[in-house]
Motif scaffolding. Structure first.
Motif, PDB file in Angstrom:
ATOM      1  N   VAL A 140       0.801  -1.388  -0.502  1.00 15.93           N
ATOM      2  CA  VAL A 140       0.102   0.184   0.048  1.00 15.93           C
ATOM      3  C   VAL A 140       0.919   1.423  -0.180  1.00 15.93           C
ATOM      4  N   LEU A 141       2.357   1.221  -0.224  1.00 15.83           N
ATOM      5  CA  LEU A 141       2.934   2.517   0.370  1.00 15.83           C
ATOM      6  C   LEU A 141       2.547   2.586  -0.774  1.00 15.83           C
ATOM      7  N   SER A 142       2.993   4.164  -1.429  1.00 11.27           N
ATOM      8  CA  SER A 142       3.225   4.467  -2.906  1.00 11.27           C
ATOM      9  C   SER A 142       4.893   4.736  -3.230  1.00 11.27           C
ATOM     10  N   LEU A 143       4.415   4.540  -4.754  1.00 10.53           N
ATOM     11  CA  LEU A 143       6.440   3.735  -5.367  1.00 10.53           C
ATOM     12  C   LEU A 143       7.339   5.033  -4.643  1.00 10.53           C
ATOM     13  N   ALA A 144       6.845   6.461  -5.079  1.00  7.88           N
ATOM     14  CA  ALA A 144       7.799   7.577  -4.627  1.00  7.88           C
ATOM     15  C   ALA A 144       8.610   6.933  -3.282  1.00  7.88           C
ATOM     16  N   LEU A 145       7.141   6.421  -2.633  1.00  7.74           N
ATOM     17  CA  LEU A 145       7.919   6.250  -0.564  1.00  7.74           C
ATOM     18  C   LEU A 145       9.316   5.304  -1.084  1.00  7.74           C
ATOM     19  N   VAL A 146       8.190   3.944  -1.493  1.00  4.89           N
ATOM     20  CA  VAL A 146       9.378   2.899  -1.928  1.00  4.89           C
ATOM     21  C   VAL A 146      10.906   2.614  -2.136  1.00  4.89           C
ATOM     22  N   GLY A 147      10.722   4.137  -3.722  1.00  8.96           N
ATOM     23  CA  GLY A 147      11.346   4.199  -3.777  1.00  8.96           C
ATOM     24  C   GLY A 147      12.524   4.826  -3.040  1.00  8.96           C
ATOM     25  N   PHE A 148      12.533   5.583  -2.573  1.00  8.36           N
ATOM     26  CA  PHE A 148      13.246   6.327  -1.037  1.00  8.36           C
ATOM     27  C   PHE A 148      13.139   5.752  -0.257  1.00  8.36           C
ATOM     28  N   ILE A 149      12.434   4.708   0.045  1.00 11.89           N
ATOM     29  CA  ILE A 149      12.672   3.931   1.517  1.00 11.89           C
ATOM     30  C   ILE A 149      14.246   3.350   0.630  1.00 11.89           C
ATOM     31  N   TRP A 150      14.144   2.463  -0.593  1.00 13.52           N
ATOM     32  CA  TRP A 150      15.318   1.560  -1.030  1.00 13.52           C
ATOM     33  C   TRP A 150      16.330   2.307  -1.368  1.00 13.52           C
ATOM     34  N   THR A 151      16.510   3.858  -1.812  1.00 17.20           N
ATOM     35  CA  THR A 151      17.845   5.161  -1.905  1.00 17.20           C
ATOM     36  C   THR A 151      18.017   4.700  -0.683  1.00 17.20           C
ATOM     37  N   VAL A 237      -4.295 -19.903 -10.122  1.00 19.67           N
ATOM     38  CA  VAL A 237      -4.105 -19.025 -11.376  1.00 19.67           C
ATOM     39  C   VAL A 237      -3.696 -17.610 -11.458  1.00 19.67           C
ATOM     40  N   VAL A 238      -5.221 -17.193 -10.557  1.00 16.08           N
ATOM     41  CA  VAL A 238      -4.672 -15.811  -9.792  1.00 16.08           C
ATOM     42  C   VAL A 238      -3.379 -15.191 -10.253  1.00 16.08           C
ATOM     43  N   VAL A 239      -3.032 -15.997  -9.231  1.00 15.41           N
ATOM     44  CA  VAL A 239      -1.796 -15.591  -8.521  1.00 15.41           C
ATOM     45  C   VAL A 239       0.075 -15.725  -9.581  1.00 15.41           C
ATOM     46  N   LEU A 240      -0.339 -16.843 -10.689  1.00 13.37           N
ATOM     47  CA  LEU A 240       0.352 -16.577 -11.614  1.00 13.37           C
ATOM     48  C   LEU A 240       0.338 -15.782 -12.465  1.00 13.37           C
ATOM     49  N   VAL A 241      -1.381 -15.201 -13.107  1.00 18.08           N
ATOM     50  CA  VAL A 241      -2.061 -14.011 -13.928  1.00 18.08           C
ATOM     51  C   VAL A 241      -0.529 -13.055 -13.036  1.00 18.08           C
ATOM     52  N   VAL A 242      -1.082 -12.893 -11.591  1.00 20.20           N
ATOM     53  CA  VAL A 242      -0.304 -11.799 -11.362  1.00 20.20           C
ATOM     54  C   VAL A 242       0.655 -11.637 -11.452  1.00 20.20           C
ATOM     55  N   THR A 243       1.627 -12.398 -10.973  1.00 21.34           N
ATOM     56  CA  THR A 243       3.243 -12.639 -11.316  1.00 21.34           C
ATOM     57  C   THR A 243       3.585 -12.004 -12.308  1.00 21.34           C
ATOM     58  N   VAL A 244       3.211 -12.734 -13.607  1.00 22.29           N
ATOM     59  CA  VAL A 244       3.445 -12.742 -14.860  1.00 22.29           C
ATOM     60  C   VAL A 244       3.575 -11.359 -15.136  1.00 22.29           C
ATOM     61  N   ILE A 245       1.869 -10.664 -15.157  1.00 21.37           N
ATOM     62  CA  ILE A 245       1.496  -9.285 -15.242  1.00 21.37           C
ATOM     63  C   ILE A 245       2.593  -8.410 -14.892  1.00 21.37           C
ATOM     64  N   GLU A 246       2.978  -8.694 -13.489  1.00 19.06           N
ATOM     65  CA  GLU A 246       3.560  -7.539 -12.394  1.00 19.06           C
ATOM     66  C   GLU A 246       5.098  -7.598 -12.727  1.00 19.06           C
ATOM     67  N   SER A 247       5.662  -8.869 -13.292  1.00 20.55           N
ATOM     68  CA  SER A 247       6.812  -9.280 -13.741  1.00 20.55           C
ATOM     69  C   SER A 247       7.249  -8.513 -15.184  1.00 20.55           C
ATOM     70  N   LEU A 248       6.144  -7.972 -16.211  1.00 21.03           N
ATOM     71  CA  LEU A 248       6.680  -8.094 -17.085  1.00 21.03           C
ATOM     72  C   LEU A 248       6.031  -6.295 -17.373  1.00 21.03           C
ATOM     73  N   ARG A 249       5.465  -5.653 -16.866  1.00 24.89           N
ATOM     74  CA  ARG A 249       4.931  -4.750 -17.396  1.00 24.89           C
ATOM     75  C   ARG A 249       6.061  -3.997 -15.320  1.00 24.89           C
ATOM     76  N   ALA A 250       6.553  -4.207 -15.171  1.00 23.88           N
ATOM     77  CA  ALA A 250       8.037  -4.121 -14.107  1.00 23.88           C
ATOM     78  C   ALA A 250       8.596  -2.412 -14.895  1.00 23.88           C
ATOM     79  N   PHE A 251       8.093  -1.360 -13.909  1.00 23.26           N
ATOM     80  CA  PHE A 251       8.661  -0.123 -14.305  1.00 23.26           C
ATOM     81  C   PHE A 251       9.170   1.112 -13.143  1.00 23.26           C
ATOM     82  N   ASP A 252       7.739   0.354 -12.350  1.00 26.44           N
ATOM     83  CA  ASP A 252       8.008   1.989 -11.453  1.00 26.44           C
ATOM     84  C   ASP A 252       9.469   2.055 -10.423  1.00 26.44           C
ATOM     85  N   ILE A 253       9.661   0.866 -10.101  1.00 28.95           N
ATOM     86  CA  ILE A 253      11.023   1.611  -8.816  1.00 28.95           C
ATOM     87  C   ILE A 253      11.961   1.415 -10.259  1.00 28.95           C
TER      88      ILE A 253
END
Length: 314
Positions: A140-151, A237-253
């Protein structure tokens, strides 16, 4: 000429009630209008916002266009964009490899970890609510905050890891290690999401089949492997679809951390750079998007076909 009028016979006591005909008499005109709007409006929006752009991207991938001068200025080049991508575009193959690394790590590490934590939380251990909230918080954390934390964690001079271990590793600047460092952050977010999906599935499994398996002498591991996990097939089935989609559309971080360059190239970043960047190569970027779409559908369709085929055979 004599005419006769026949009145419908009144139903007699004990006689079966006449069956209602299926068809238009079941819904009034107002009902039909409401149903038409409820089905038609989302369908039109879905086609207009999802499928139409997808089809136009496929068409545009065979042309060259900088977005200026109208569609009449599109220069059709056939499969030349795809040939250039495969043979004369250096960031492409590293991006494909990084996306496959992303998929492999989430599929082989992130997803099993999410399932493991879901099993532990399903046992109603002491403090389960706290652990569940802690694991789900990254989602639920915002992407900007996630990037800041890992920076802060990966910073070369003031980062948590280098100060804790006295090392001097450039976690985000070294192209040999930064993809793995970012994958740790991506897995951190992915585990919480998968944990919630599996936890909901485990809560819906009938406890009587677990008890029956235990009475038959099955161990806890055997019960999960042969009874519980097969019952989680819809969730898998849902988990696999979510995992594939999350992997291939990875962009924000990666875009937040270093703009998706210097070892963090991804297909989604290349699409953005070509379509929205200074080059404005809409046809070239569309060709990369089509390749990403084909890779996504290959994984998902293959798994769904095998799953449904096994269900039909059983």
């Amino acid at each position: 000429m004599a005419t006769s009028t026949q009145q419908p016979a009144a139903p007699t006591a004990g006689a079966p009630a006449p069956r209602r005909r299926r068809g238009s008499r079941r819904f009034s005109g107002r009902d039909k209008l409401v149903l038409g709007l409820m089905l038609g409006v989302p369908t039109v929006l879905h086609v207009a916002l999802v499928w139409l752009p997808a089809v136009l991207s496929v068409v545009l991938s065979f042309g060259k266009w900088d977005g200026i001068g109208g569609v009449s200025s599109i220069k059709w080049v056939g499969a030349d964009n795809y040939h250039q991508i495969a043979t004369n575009y250096p960031p492409f193959w590293p991006a494909v490899h990084h996306n496959l690394y992303w998929l492999g790590v989430l599929l082989l590490i992130g997803t099993p970890l999410g399932l493991f934590f879901a099993i532990l939380l399903d046992k109603e251990l002491k403090g389960s609510r706290f652990y569940q909230s802690a694991l789900y918080t990254p989602v639920v954390l915002s992407l900007a905050l996630v990037g800041f934390i890992w920076t802060l964690i990966y910073s070369n001079d003031q980062g948590l890891i280098n100060n804790a271990f006295g090392s001097h590793v450039d976690w985000l600047g070294n192209p040999k290690v930064n993809i793995w460092a970012v994958l740790v952050a991506a897995t951190w977010k992915h585990v919480g999401y998968i944990m919630v999906l599996y936890l909901a599935g485990l809560k819906s499994v009938d406890t009587s089949i677990k008890e029956a398996s235990s009475i038959d002498g099955a161990t806890e591991v055997q019960t999960f492997r042969y009874v519980v996990f097969p019952a989680l097939r819809p969730v898998n089935v849902v988990v696999l679809v979510v995992t594939v989609i999350e992997s291939l559309r990875a962009f924000d971080i990666v875009y937040i951390l270093n703009g998706g360059t210097n070892g963090l190239e991804l297909l989604s970043v290349l699409i953005t750079q070509n379509i929205l960047g200074e080059a404005s190569r809409l046809g070239f970027g569309s060709a990369i998007a089509v390749i990403l779409l084909v890779i996504s559908l290959t994984f998902i369709i293959t798994y769904l076909v095998n799953t449904f085929r096994r269900e039909a055979e059983s």
